[in-house]
Design an enzyme around this catalytic site. Structure first.
Site, PDB file in Angstrom:
ATOM      1  N   HIS A 219       1.643  -6.981  -0.873  1.00  0.00           N
ATOM      2  CA  HIS A 219       2.340  -7.870  -1.802  1.00  0.00           C
ATOM      3  C   HIS A 219       2.811  -9.127  -1.069  1.00  0.00           C
ATOM      4  O   HIS A 219       2.584 -10.258  -1.530  1.00  0.00           O
ATOM      5  CB  HIS A 219       3.531  -7.126  -2.408  1.00  0.00           C
ATOM      6  CG  HIS A 219       4.390  -7.950  -3.313  1.00  0.00           C
ATOM      7  ND1 HIS A 219       4.376  -7.829  -4.688  1.00  0.00           N
ATOM      8  CD2 HIS A 219       5.303  -8.923  -3.043  1.00  0.00           C
ATOM      9  CE1 HIS A 219       5.227  -8.685  -5.212  1.00  0.00           C
ATOM     10  NE2 HIS A 219       5.813  -9.349  -4.236  1.00  0.00           N
ATOM     11  N   GLU A 220       3.450  -8.935   0.080  1.00  0.00           N
ATOM     12  CA  GLU A 220       3.950 -10.087   0.839  1.00  0.00           C
ATOM     13  C   GLU A 220       2.810 -10.891   1.444  1.00  0.00           C
ATOM     14  O   GLU A 220       2.877 -12.121   1.523  1.00  0.00           O
ATOM     15  CB  GLU A 220       4.910  -9.623   1.938  1.00  0.00           C
ATOM     16  CG  GLU A 220       6.101  -8.816   1.452  1.00  0.00           C
ATOM     17  CD  GLU A 220       6.928  -9.556   0.415  1.00  0.00           C
ATOM     18  OE1 GLU A 220       6.936 -10.792   0.414  1.00  0.00           O
ATOM     19  OE2 GLU A 220       7.576  -8.887  -0.410  1.00  0.00           O
TER      20      GLU A 220
ATOM     21  N   ASP B 217       5.328 -14.019  -7.586  1.00  0.00           N
ATOM     22  CA  ASP B 217       5.748 -12.770  -8.225  1.00  0.00           C
ATOM     23  C   ASP B 217       5.470 -12.789  -9.722  1.00  0.00           C
ATOM     24  O   ASP B 217       5.551 -13.828 -10.381  1.00  0.00           O
ATOM     25  CB  ASP B 217       7.240 -12.531  -7.991  1.00  0.00           C
ATOM     26  CG  ASP B 217       7.560 -12.254  -6.532  1.00  0.00           C
ATOM     27  OD1 ASP B 217       6.766 -11.566  -5.877  1.00  0.00           O
ATOM     28  OD2 ASP B 217       8.606 -12.738  -6.055  1.00  0.00           O
TER      29      ASP B 217
ATOM     30  N   HIS C 235       1.508 -13.444  -0.888  1.00  0.00           N
ATOM     31  CA  HIS C 235       2.339 -14.655  -0.874  1.00  0.00           C
ATOM     32  C   HIS C 235       1.985 -15.533   0.318  1.00  0.00           C
ATOM     33  O   HIS C 235       1.771 -16.743   0.188  1.00  0.00           O
ATOM     34  CB  HIS C 235       3.827 -14.286  -0.759  1.00  0.00           C
ATOM     35  CG  HIS C 235       4.409 -13.634  -1.970  1.00  0.00           C
ATOM     36  ND1 HIS C 235       4.251 -14.134  -3.241  1.00  0.00           N
ATOM     37  CD2 HIS C 235       5.193 -12.527  -2.102  1.00  0.00           C
ATOM     38  CE1 HIS C 235       4.900 -13.364  -4.103  1.00  0.00           C
ATOM     39  NE2 HIS C 235       5.474 -12.380  -3.433  1.00  0.00           N
TER      40      HIS C 235
END
Length: 923
Positions: free
Chosen positions: A157-158, A168, A161
């Site tokens: 998830h990170e 998000d 980014h």
């Protein structure tokens, strides 16, 4: 100013103190050179290293599946601080890796986030983030897995980014949104199964009545086991969620950052547009995807100064300035117990001082005495570099992890001859280009070795050379740096502020040009004075230094430097300090500079202003750009969520640069201050995995432990402070013609829409004629009942009359009010709006963000006060709801089957996926 058919090519060489993370390479589907660094304040704990390895092993499997067998983590470096015990048999010596340029940092809590993992990103959709932050507690405490999901999946998830610039898909501030007569959960995809509950009670959070928003505290609890496989950017907690939302299941209606910043595109669409995947669709199996780990540790610094003494250094006061700045570095900046050597070069190299262990003032004085005093001859940069590598081998027979500071003002056609030797040496090369004629290839040495890059003009007053040497230390915080030419009897005067976060080893450094020293006076907040006699005056260099013993007093300090010579002379003052050691971290300033990859190739300046990982709001931030012709261009940076700035009040101050003064190297620094105004530090905006309050398993609610409460999301006062930070150098190879308009207005990114009694109120921040400077000529506003219509076919949407708008200057707030058309007043409908601005040359901005209004008129029956009637309606409503739920479930199941068969997503072998994820099928 220019047109799209005029190609303006900018080659940028950048110093990005924390914001340039180590360069990650993608080779044969594997990411290499990923650096995870532990902060020096983290207590030594070998188990933390093992937890990092476990997370990355798990993450590599999840990443491989999430990207449909495209990429994984191949090579990971774990960097330990020098505060941990040195273990040469276990930890390799770090080479070019540093904490300040790591991709992932392991550090203490951000006050308002606690142990929540997050990624700092501010470059917009599709742009790489700056770094990922995990806390040691998050890695060591397995209870966080219940709220966030598996650490490996959270890392993916990170990573999305950081690497691909997606955002998000949830929204803490707006967890629900209105859709017609109902409320919907802000999530992606819409068909992710779960219930909206208040604690254990899932019966009181009604989404079916648009008159009655869900009660405060209601939250979506997902089903832990379900068929839906997306999206990682909503929640990594659900076991079946191993993919990103794509075009087929993306929820364009959700009011989340992904839709806001990426123009309604799904995360997978943005990821596929990245450089990693743009030209490949390979999905073959790569076998093992387990990363290889190298544990490294920072060691004592071994550094060699490589100084140009060719004939050109004797002009423009360059040799004198070399002596001033090198003296400053040796005496005040170089770390105690480090190693320093000095090599000079012209036609050939000369070792002025071999590698010397720094242990006290006497050793430092010996090194200063070895600095060159004469200049002459040609320029052979490679001879200096090769001799420096020999010097650096004298401590441990290796050059890995050592550093070179190369200062030169000359051209050298043979500089590339030693590139390979330097690149393979493991030595970091910091370059300082002095004057306008330094070798154009100079910065390539820093690029290939992860070194820093600076440029100092011949303008003595700009202080560029001193600032470059000051930036070589991460311990020194520069408060003030200024200068000016004073007539006989004239004075350089000003004030500076020492805040409580700094004050240790505070150093006032004054330089001048002639042999006549100035009259210096420094006053502390209590009125006590330090005079010229209190300064240490160097024998060879026209420089004086004053170190305030202990902790300098907090408050306003004043300075006056009077020219006592009989002719005008330039004088400068630089003030540096170190953190005071207080519990509160000092205000930290970091710089970044980016260019777009397509015309008109604009340059964007970013400045981070943070305290304890929290953004400092309402500071005054100005970039001072010095061109190759020594012209000074000030650029005011703003944190207003408009133009170049992505998010308001997030501590990132931004602006476009559109003024140029010829080709060549440009230098920039930033001045940041808060003086007698209400300045705050606050939580700010970051991207990170969502903490899920609970989940459903076989219809039963399982609540997670409450998310740890740290402090409220509120402002914290910040005392008066000043900071100066060098941003490094960038090179402009081609500039737009003076009479040609190349820069269009910048995109409007904060368009908002509000509906009040059938009147629409649109508001936005005005862009400029040239990006965010000046005033646009006109606005074009259009509307549609489909958001994607505005995004993809803006000029075919319905136009709104804007003749009443008289455009205001860039940065002003614009507003337009107009009434809905009769046919638009249909209940439960949605209208979308977007704006394009144009300048006098008819250059157009990009389409703005898309704003919307929902037309909703409450039914009169819903306000019927008759209780019995309400009860009857409730009974009927429950029956209808029951039928609706059954019908929706059936339709949802049918849609799920059809979607699986017709989805554009690649169908993956389930057993192969489970093998990669090490997931055991539930019985």
């Amino acid at each position: 100013m220019g047109t799209n058919n005029y190609l303006v090519v900018f080659s940028l060489f950048l110093l990005l103190p924390h914001l340039t993370s180590s360069k990650i390479e993608l080779v044969d589907k594997g990411y290499r050179n990923l650096v995870i660094a532990i902060h020096k304040a983290v207590p030594e704990n070998p188990q933390l290293i093992e937890k990092i390895k476990e997370m990355l092993k798990e993450a590599s499997n999840y990443l491989y599946v999430a990207t449909k067998f495209r990429v994984f983590f191949k090579d990971v470096k774990i960097l330990l601080p020098d505060t941990w015990t040195t273990k040469p048999d276990l930890y390799r010596k770090a080479t070019t890796e540093t904490y300040s340029r790591a991709n992932i940092i392991i550090a203490g809590q951000k006050i308002t986030k606690g142990d929540e993992p997050y990624t700092l990103q501010y470059g917009g959709c599709g742009k790489e983030g700056q770094y990922i932050h995990f806390t040691p507690n998050y890695l060591m405490n397995d209870t966080f897995i219940k709220g966030y999901g598996p650490r490996g999946k959270v890392f993916v998830h990170e990573w999305a980014h950081l690497r691909w610039g997606v955002f998000d898909e949830y929204n803490y501030k707006q967890p629900f949104y209105r859709e017609g007569e109902h409320y919907r959960v802000t999530k992606c995809p819409k068909d992710l199964l779960g219930k909206v509950c208040l604690g254990n009670d899932c019966s009181i959070c009604n989404l079916e009545n648009a008159n009655d928003p869900p009660k405060e505290g209601c939250a979506f609890l997902p089903e832990k086991y379900q068929e839906t496989n997306a999206s990682i950017m909503y929640t990594p907690l659900v076991k079946s969620v191993n993919y990103f939302c794509d075009k087929s299941n993306h929820n364009q209606d959700a009011p989340n950052d992904q839709n806001k910043f990426c123009k309604l595109k799904s995360t997978w669409e943005v990821i596929l547009e990245s450089g990693d995947f743009r030209n490949t669709n390979t999905t073959t199996d790569s076998g093992s995807v387990e990363p290889q780990f190298t544990v490294m540790q920072e060691r004592k610094t071994a550094l060699c100064l490589v100084l140009d003494v060719s004939g050109s250094m004797s002009g423009s006061g360059r040799l004198e300035r070399l002596q001033q700045s090198s003296t400053l570095f040796i005496e005040k900046i170089a770390k105690e117990e480090s190693f320093i050597g000095i090599v000079t070069f012209n036609n050939a190299a000369d070792v002025k001082k071999g590698l010397t262990y720094v242990s006290g003032d006497d050793v430092r004085k010996t090194l200063v005495n070895a600095l060159p005093t004469t200049a002459g001859g040609g320029t052979n940069i490679c001879s200096g570099l090769q001799e420096a590598l020999q010097v650096l081998r004298n401590d441990d027979a290796s050059t890995e992890g050592d550093e070179i500071v190369l200062l030169t003002d000359g051209e050298d056609s043979g500089i590339s001859n030693c590139f390979e030797v330097v690149r393979t040496s493991g030595t970091k090369v910091h370059t300082i280009a002095l004057g306008p004629s330094a070798a154009k290839e100079l910065e390539m040495l820093s690029e290939m070795t992860d070194g820093k890059k600076y440029y100092a003009s011949d303008n003595f007053n700009s202080n560029g050379l001193l600032e470059a040497f000051m930036e070589l230390s991460e311990e020194q915080i520069q408060l003030e740096s200024t200068g000016g030419t004073q007539k006989p009897g004239g004075s350089l005067v000003g004030d500076t502020y020492i805040d409580s976060g700094v004050g240790f080893n505070t150093n006032f450094l004054v330089t001048w040009q002639t042999n006549v020293k100035p009259d210096i006076s420094i006053s502390d907040p209590d009125g006590n004075k330090y005079l010229t006699k209190d300064f240490k005056l160097e024998e060879k260099a026209t420089v004086g230094t004053l170190i305030i013993p202990g902790k300098a007093k907090t408050g306003k300090w004043s300075y006056r430097i009077e020219n006592t010579a009989h002719q005008p002379q330039s004088m400068t003052i630089s003030i540096t300090s170190q953190p005071s050691g207080a519990q509160s971290e000092p205000v930290i300033v970091k710089t970044n500079l980016q260019q777009t990859n397509e015309p008109p190739y604009t340059v964007v300046i970013y400045v981070e202003v943070f305290k304890n990982f929290m953004p400092v709001r309402h500071a005054n931030v100005t970039a001072i750009i010095e061109t190759a012709n020594t012209k000074i261009i000030p650029v005011i940076l703003k944190d207003n969520g408009a133009a170049a700035d992505l998010v308001k009040d997030d501590g990132i101050y931004s602006s476009f640069m559109t003024d140029y003064d010829g080709t060549g190297r440009y230098n920039f620094k930033v001045q940041v201050s808060k003086l007698h105004t209400e300045t705050k530090a606050a939580a700010g905006h970051t991207s990170g995995a969502m903490y899920v309050q609970g989940y459903l398993e076989n219809g039963t609610v399982h609540l997670n432990p409450p998310k740890p409460v740290v402090v409220d999301d509120e402002d914290f006062p910040v005392e008066d402070f000043v900071r100066t930070k060098s941003g490094g150098t960038f090179m402009v190879k081609v500039v737009p013609p003076a009479n040609q308009d190349v820069f269009p207005p910048c995109q409007i990114t904060d368009l908002s829409a509000e509906l009040l009694n059938n009147t629409v109120i649109l508001a936005w921040t005005a862009p400029g004629d040239d990006m965010d400077k000046g005033t646009v000529a006109e606005y074009e506003i259009r509307k549609s009942k489909q958001a994607v219509h505005l995004r993809d076919n803006f000029h075919n949407a319905t136009q709104i009359n804007t003749s009443s708008i008289i455009p205001l200057a860039a940065g002003s707030r614009e507003q337009l009010l107009f009434d809905l058309e009769e046919e638009e007043k249909v209940n439960n409908s949605v209208i979308f709006f977007a704006v394009v601005s144009r300048d006098e040359s008819l250059l157009s901005s990009d389409v703005s963000n898309i704003a919307q209004v929902v037309i909703y008129h409450p039914s009169p029956k819903s306000r019927d006060p008759d209780t019995s009637n309400q009860n009857r309606k409730l009974t009927v409503g429950l029956a209808v709801s029951l039928v609706t739920i059954i019908l929706c479930s059936v339709l949802g199941l049918i849609a799920l089957i059809i979607n699986k068969r017709n989805s554009g997503m690649m169908v993956l072998d389930e057993e192969h996926v489970r093998k990669k994820l090490n997931i055991v099928a539930e019985a």
